[in-house]
Design an enzyme around this catalytic site. Sequence first.
Site, short mmCIF file in Angstrom:
data_model
loop_
_atom_site.label_atom_id
_atom_site.label_comp_id
_atom_site.label_asym_id
_atom_site.label_seq_id
_atom_site.Cartn_x
_atom_site.Cartn_y
_atom_site.Cartn_z
N GLY A 21 91.50 -29.80 49.76
CA GLY A 21 92.46 -29.32 48.76
C GLY A 21 93.89 -29.71 49.09
N GLY A 37 86.05 -28.36 56.66
CA GLY A 37 85.01 -29.30 56.28
C GLY A 37 85.31 -30.70 56.80
N ILE A 95 96.08 -24.43 54.22
CA ILE A 95 97.08 -23.40 53.93
C ILE A 95 96.59 -22.04 54.38
CG2 ILE A 95 98.10 -24.63 51.97
CD1 ILE A 95 96.66 -22.47 50.22
N ASP A 96 95.28 -21.88 54.55
CA ASP A 96 94.72 -20.57 54.92
C ASP A 96 94.97 -20.22 56.38
OD1 ASP A 96 93.82 -20.32 52.37
OD2 ASP A 96 91.70 -20.55 52.83
N HIS A 139 97.14 -21.59 42.29
CA HIS A 139 97.43 -22.90 42.85
C HIS A 139 98.87 -23.11 43.27
CE1 HIS A 139 93.49 -24.07 42.24
NE2 HIS A 139 93.60 -24.93 41.26
N VAL A 140 99.77 -22.31 42.72
CA VAL A 140 101.19 -22.52 43.00
C VAL A 140 101.47 -22.40 44.50
CG1 VAL A 140 102.02 -20.15 42.73
CG2 VAL A 140 103.42 -22.03 41.97
N ARG A 163 99.70 -23.73 46.85
CA ARG A 163 99.19 -24.84 47.66
C ARG A 163 99.79 -26.19 47.32
NH1 ARG A 163 93.52 -24.33 48.04
NH2 ARG A 163 93.92 -25.86 49.64
#
Lengths: 341, 341, 341, 341
Positions: free
Chosen positions: C10, C104, C126-127, C272-273, C275
């Site tokens: 992502g 992944g 981002i997580d 989504h904003v 990321r």
Amino acid sequence: MRIGVLTSGGDCPGLNAVIRSVVHRAVVDHGDEVVGFRDGWRGLLEGDHRPLGLEDVAGILATGGTILGSSRVQPAQLRDGVERAKEHVAALGIDAVIPIGGEGTLKAARLLSDAGLPVVGVPKTIDNDITSTDVTFGFDTAVGVATDALDRLKTTAESHQRVLIVEVMGRHTGWIALNSGMAAGAHAIVVPERPFDIEELAEVVGKRFADGKRFAIVVVAEGAKPREGTMAFETGGTDVYGHERFAGVARQLAGELERRLGKEARPVILGHVQRGGTPSAYDRVLATRFGWHAVEAVHRKEFGMMTALRGNEITLVPLADAVAQLKTVPEDRYSEVECVL
Amino acid sequence: MRIGVLTSGGDCPGLNAVIRSVVHRAVVDHGDEVVGFRDGWRGLLEGDHRPLGLEDVAGILATGGTILGSSRVQPAQLRDGVERAKEHVAALGIDAVIPIGGEGTLKAARLLSDAGLPVVGVPKTIDNDITSTDVTFGFDTAVGVATDALDRLKTTAESHQRVLIVEVMGRHTGWIALNSGMAAGAHAIVVPERPFDIEELAEVVGKRFADGKRFAIVVVAEGAKPREGTMAFETGGTDVYGHERFAGVARQLAGELERRLGKEARPVILGHVQRGGTPSAYDRVLATRFGWHAVEAVHRKEFGMMTALRGNEITLVPLADAVAQLKTVPEDRYSEVECVL
Amino acid sequence: MRIGVLTSGGDCPGLNAVIRSVVHRAVVDHGDEVVGFRDGWRGLLEGDHRPLGLEDVAGILATGGTILGSSRVQPAQLRDGVERAKEHVAALGIDAVIPIGGEGTLKAARLLSDAGLPVVGVPKTIDNDITSTDVTFGFDTAVGVATDALDRLKTTAESHQRVLIVEVMGRHTGWIALNSGMAAGAHAIVVPERPFDIEELAEVVGKRFADGKRFAIVVVAEGAKPREGTMAFETGGTDVYGHERFAGVARQLAGELERRLGKEARPVILGHVQRGGTPSAYDRVLATRFGWHAVEAVHRKEFGMMTALRGNEITLVPLADAVAQLKTVPEDRYSEVECVL
Amino acid sequence: MRIGVLTSGGDCPGLNAVIRSVVHRAVVDHGDEVVGFRDGWRGLLEGDHRPLGLEDVAGILATGGTILGSSRVQPAQLRDGVERAKEHVAALGIDAVIPIGGEGTLKAARLLSDAGLPVVGVPKTIDNDITSTDVTFGFDTAVGVATDALDRLKTTAESHQRVLIVEVMGRHTGWIALNSGMAAGAHAIVVPERPFDIEELAEVVGKRFADGKRFAIVVVAEGAKPREGTMAFETGGTDVYGHERFAGVARQLAGELERRLGKEARPVILGHVQRGGTPSAYDRVLATRFGWHAVEAVHRKEFGMMTALRGNEITLVPLADAVAQLKTVPEDRYSEVECVL
């Protein structure tokens, strides 16, 4: 003089700036007293008020929300309460009331004005849908927040090779959608003023992919609806309190576009973030000027009026004109942007 | 048609948005060709150009600077070059030129227009000092940047118990000082239109401390000067290239106030940061509309004109009117803000 | 040397900064050649690549997205493609591959490394859920965006006297929820690591109202789930492409809280904003350092490793360790914040 | 328990977040009382204090400055005042003091600790120059502000074809210069740790122009100085209050580079804007954690210590170690960035 102020309706960046400006102008320059009614019309109807001095408004110029609180009062309640409002105003020795609010508030202001209350309104709406003024404060902040979000979403849409359907505020008018969409270079803009044709939208987006582009951004106002009979569309219904819920137009558009185009499409609902927080410099200046001129109008006894921006000047317009109809996006604005459907 | 575009003068957020808009409107909607002259008037005088297609303007809507470059050309050079400019335009088969720039550029545009070149100007200045238009793009961004800085400086001034003298842009006019000062709640605003009285300023600031406040923020436009004979004042002189240097008004004011008030006073010069980088949403929309309407004017052959904002509408005004005089802050705007000296 | 780079998974602010840094360090300092594989693993599996020189990475340090594109490839596809990947690498004369991606991607990198490919991974998410590194780039930007939104939402929640349930990213871990919630002063934080008890949450929020407060902000990670059996909860199901859809935990929480407390509660899904878009300064520095050290590792032939931040130092850790398990929020972090459920 | 808090030294984003966190943890979780000393050490020396309850710290998490005020007290004053401080602490029944401040403050804290006062320090400096902690709050905000400015300045430097010399904070260390310079892609970074060679700098910048680039950005820390004997250099002298003034290194560098390169070079001094205003999310979290752990240390009676960040953990380190020497940028960080001189 003794001036009463109240803020009513939804949150809007700049409310505190108006309150501060009213107090500064009234207290410092005119030697007036100012009181604030708590929670909008409720405070006026119940006589619930507090004094507003210079210390009370220190440091609030750039803060979101309203130090006076706000609430929604039904028109019927207000109609029934006109006499009580007049009694409170008389009892408190108030010479004029400055209500700050949107369409509903200004209609209420007119009602009270017609009933003999000395009122000068200040228009407020992030939607920018009030006629008689070029712009309302809050709108610039909302467009800025939406544009920042769109700037961010563009790179994600591109990386993920997706269609993003971004829902912005605008129940009846497309001003936020139009301006944020233009500012961020959206590929399609869908507004309430023009019921959309899903075929046409799918075609516009599909053409981008056919041209080798790998993503698309569609900006849609929350109040947009499909042209009748062109697409199955759930309306939003009402919530447990009887308020109309929104239809989730972005979600429905995303589903339709995904199905028609075979491309991933995702809804993004910006929501409340557009209507809160610190106002932009533009909105702080406009709000401050509105507050200043409202006090001047009070001192000139120009009641039944509303402050308005015309070009670079602040003027007064009759409340009656201001609420006659919503200011929708005019046709020639659409032609400036190829991508408005 | 074949349209030439150039950008001239200092950096200004929104230049790229105009270029992009001109190309989009001309190429997509009218099937025109667009060429860009490099480095402003220099490119036109030397015929230095490049084609501008849709790919060239992809992704530039939100970027600062100008993809065409800019430069300053002396009026004399330009006068001598009018014939050469006409020859290049003829040789390149160009039907109209759209120069984007400030006062100097628009004067040059008028010169070329008078000499028979088909010209439609687009006004650009962060200073907002061009008459005939309510606002110019770049101004909103500059005010926003200055306001953000002032918001930050306030807490520092308070913690350090200091006077901060913040110098913002504005050589001849006080628009940025006025709007950023109002937006940030400055305690005094000093503008070029009104030569300041240092006594009066010291009094305003001193009164705050006498009232128990522990800090003050003074916003001063770079072009502000003291009323004659009231204060020793160094003028800026010229740099090694002969350009006028600024006088460092904030530095001089800080010294004077520190001496008179016995309080720490520090200058902060915001400088170039106000004129570069990504444009605000407001400026992107305005720049985009200007570009669109400039192309329309070209197609309607309305030459010798300049795009302008009037209320919410884009109109055309004669170049001759636009450059007749600078748009200074009118007196009634000062009265709206108690703190303008 | 000849180095291949790819970005996978992502969107994440800082991807371009890593690419730029790899190219700068490799080309300028080592005289290497760099090629980029297009669209992540797909490019490697199909040999789809482009040269990456200094000009290609000019101006991308602060841009969101990835100039190389990205895509999701199923593990099975990748397993089947290992041999093909090795052939492409050999045919292109590539000495090392630097894959930039999340869990992944790093698992895939390990697979290829085990199969003999010279690989140095750069972690991206981002997580912030990758063990072996204190932080990953993209996380700071995501937290910043979420915090800005929460700052804005607070004033609206207060004006409207509502509970706002704000859903932030975090499928399996609560890092974004925890940090943005702490930064914005949320009144409750709900994370995936601790299945929530709706009773307890209603109690915490209800207590605020009982104490006379008029609003509450609840931050919930998208992957949060109720403790089994405590609340009816719809799971998200899968979309038309078989991807798991999120459950809409904020929407469900809002419904439950509104029902239980009799207060308006509204979900806000930031989406989504978080990321996309320009990375924060912190993330640009971290991404730049990761890129630099990845090239150094390649030159020292430390393959099968991943760059990691430990304190202020960049180190290398085995890919095998990095993907062994997710980095969840440890218990002692919860105790630091009274409001984590 | 009864805990005293004070903030000392220059403004730093996050001070209020620490105060709030101390009060929340102490009052809500431990049932303590908290008092704040006004204006830093002055308040302690004079016994000038105020109670700090939950209401006092409501809404300050994201605000700049310090609600307790700050001041600079000379070391001699403090030495002479130790006994008085102890008397005030005894008289007020205070069990522990939490001073929040930079190098000077922590040295003073050590002095008091050595004299028997129960002290737990919280380090604060935007310069990030305190050893024993990976980072201090305020630094991330300062770097972010400087990076935003550099992003904006880049387009202007390019449009104007200039060298911009941007002076950022950092009296003795180059952390802000290094990180903002890396984040914004500066072309040269000049830090106090390495006296610069003007020849070398002119060469680096000159080479860019020789390579066909049209602008350059040089980031210089305010405390940078030329290698002895290599360049005429004015030192800053002292102001009317005897404080050292800065030398204006950017101004002097701009003059030298303009002279040597024959290119326009302009100084930009970011100044106080880096040290005020709302803290970044990162700094709010760090400040909040520091406050929480300081209270825990007080309850565990770990006095003479200071909170510190190590990786992701907050630890305690002896005050003695913390102030032994400044944390300068280590050599291996320079090698990561080609452009540090």
